[in-house]
Design a protein around this motif. Structure first.
Motif, mmCIF file in Angstrom:
data_model
loop_
_atom_site.group_PDB
_atom_site.id
_atom_site.type_symbol
_atom_site.label_atom_id
_atom_site.label_comp_id
_atom_site.label_asym_id
_atom_site.label_seq_id
_atom_site.Cartn_x
_atom_site.Cartn_y
_atom_site.Cartn_z
ATOM 1 N N ASN A 10 63.646 35.218 28.569
ATOM 2 C CA ASN A 10 63.409 34.122 27.629
ATOM 3 C C ASN A 10 62.598 32.984 28.245
ATOM 4 O O ASN A 10 61.811 32.340 27.548
ATOM 5 N N VAL A 11 62.802 32.711 29.535
ATOM 6 C CA VAL A 11 62.027 31.673 30.208
ATOM 7 C C VAL A 11 60.846 32.275 30.962
ATOM 8 O O VAL A 11 59.746 31.704 30.987
ATOM 9 N N THR A 139 67.777 29.702 22.736
ATOM 10 C CA THR A 139 67.796 31.158 22.586
ATOM 11 C C THR A 139 69.205 31.735 22.569
ATOM 12 O O THR A 139 69.380 32.901 22.199
ATOM 13 N N ASN A 140 70.226 30.952 22.948
ATOM 14 C CA ASN A 140 71.599 31.450 22.819
ATOM 15 C C ASN A 140 71.912 31.845 21.389
ATOM 16 O O ASN A 140 72.731 32.739 21.142
ATOM 17 N N THR A 141 71.268 31.168 20.426
ATOM 18 C CA THR A 141 71.571 31.476 19.024
ATOM 19 C C THR A 141 70.989 32.815 18.599
ATOM 20 O O THR A 141 71.318 33.303 17.508
ATOM 21 N N PRO A 165 70.397 21.836 22.094
ATOM 22 C CA PRO A 165 69.714 23.044 22.579
ATOM 23 C C PRO A 165 68.259 22.792 22.931
ATOM 24 O O PRO A 165 67.535 22.097 22.228
ATOM 25 N N ILE A 166 67.831 23.397 24.043
ATOM 26 C CA ILE A 166 66.480 23.197 24.553
ATOM 27 C C ILE A 166 65.623 24.432 24.310
ATOM 28 O O ILE A 166 66.079 25.572 24.495
ATOM 29 N N HIS A 167 64.401 24.204 23.878
ATOM 30 C CA HIS A 167 63.432 25.274 23.651
ATOM 31 C C HIS A 167 63.032 25.870 24.998
ATOM 32 O O HIS A 167 62.768 25.152 25.960
ATOM 33 N N GLU A 168 62.956 27.187 25.067
ATOM 34 C CA GLU A 168 62.592 27.844 26.322
ATOM 35 C C GLU A 168 61.193 27.454 26.806
ATOM 36 O O GLU A 168 60.911 27.458 28.010
ATOM 37 N N ASP A 169 60.311 27.099 25.874
ATOM 38 C CA ASP A 169 58.973 26.677 26.298
ATOM 39 C C ASP A 169 59.014 25.371 27.085
ATOM 40 O O ASP A 169 58.174 25.144 27.972
ATOM 41 N N ASP A 170 59.968 24.491 26.759
ATOM 42 C CA ASP A 170 60.108 23.253 27.527
ATOM 43 C C ASP A 170 60.602 23.531 28.939
ATOM 44 O O ASP A 170 60.161 22.891 29.909
ATOM 45 N N ILE A 171 61.525 24.478 29.080
ATOM 46 C CA ILE A 171 61.988 24.859 30.419
ATOM 47 C C ILE A 171 60.826 25.441 31.212
ATOM 48 O O ILE A 171 60.625 25.123 32.392
ATOM 49 N N ALA A 172 60.031 26.293 30.560
ATOM 50 C CA ALA A 172 58.886 26.903 31.229
ATOM 51 C C ALA A 172 57.870 25.850 31.654
ATOM 52 O O ALA A 172 57.281 25.941 32.743
#
Length: 282
Positions: A10-11, A139-141, A165-172
């Motif tokens: 996901n990330v 993405t847990n949802t 909840p945080i969007h995986e694109d922000d983590i990336a």
């Protein structure tokens, strides 16, 4: 050359896309290189060949999901090959005192252990290390997707439990900055989405994004626990997640400015995430 472990996750997938779009050479560590479908500029490499994967690498993104039993071998070879930087995908659970029974929380324990392992290896080899510490992944949802596709009903506990909840694109985006040396060493601030939402709120936003009528059928925690374990979630993880949800009922989640502080722009909303993933729920 940057090595991304968990490259199809996901990330990992948006991280590889971000790095290659910026012109960096990337290797993506994956169990199935032939099916990785990485973007141009990224080379898939087999997870069981760390010597080849780390050859000529300057920075490593370490996803603990790819090294649940510990990353000692990867870190040993990285030190031998002169890798200069390791970025760990950690978790806000290592510092979030609000987590129930935090000292015994298996999620927090795992990430604390990995952070310590990375720090020890980095200190011994002169590597720089940075820990990226997101809270709940949007993405847990996706765990809801099968049920929602089937009949539009989510059977779960604690409909009024809050999270940010945080969007995986922000983590990336934050991980890409860390891998390219823009953030320096040490942990990042806790990373969250820009708003606190209940589970029922999240379901409503998924309904809006998909144009479907979706319903939350709230069930007791013990029933939800049994369902999670039957679906393959380890009992300790199920307990930690459900206990956290229980103490978060009607308690808005703390929203961190970390994403905006590090990237210079606001974090993506859950509504945006739901639009990006609408097909997963149709």
């Amino acid at each position: 050359m940057i090595l991304v472990t968990g490259a199809t996750g996901n990330v990992g997938r948006p991280l590889v896309a971000r790095l290659t779009a910026e012109g960096h050479k990337v290797r993506g560590l994956t169990r199935n290189p032939d099916r990785a479908r990485l973007p141009d500029g990224a080379t898939p490499v087999a997870a069981d060949d760390l010597n080849a994967a780390l050859d000529g690498v300057s920075a490593v993104f370490l996803n603990p999901a790819a090294f649940w039993g510990g990353a000692g071998e990867l870190l040993r070879i990285a030190a031998e090959r002169g890798v200069g930087r390791v970025v760990t995908l950690s978790s806000s659970s290592v510092v979030a005192s609000s987590l129930p029974m935090n000292p015994d929380n298996p999620i927090a324990e795992h990430h604390r252990a990995l952070e310590g392992e990375v720090e020890a290896a980095a200190a011994a080899a002169g590597m720089e290390c940075t820990h990226v510490r997101p809270g709940m992944f949007a993405t847990n949802t996706l765990a809801w997707a099968d049920a929602l596709r089937r009949d539009g009903v989510l059977r779960a506990a604690h409909a009024r439990a809050h999270a940010a909840p945080i969007h995986e694109d922000d983590i990336a985006d934050v991980a890409a900055l860390a891998l390219t040396g823009a953030l320096g060493a040490g942990p990042t601030p806790v990373l969250t989405g820009p708003e606190s939402l209940t589970q029922a709120d999240q379901l409503s936003l998924i309904a809006e994004a998909t144009g479907r009528e979706l319903r939350f059928d709230e069930i007791p925690q013990e029933e939800a626990r049994a369902d999670m374990i039957a679906a393959g979630t380890p009992a300790g993880i199920a307990d930690a997640l459900l206990d956290l949800a229980a103490v978060s009922v009607d308690v808005p989640a703390e929203v961190s400015p970390g994403v905006e502080q590090l990237t210079g722009r606001p974090g993506r909303t859950f509504a945006q995430w739901a639009r990006d993933h609408a097909e997963d729920f149709r």
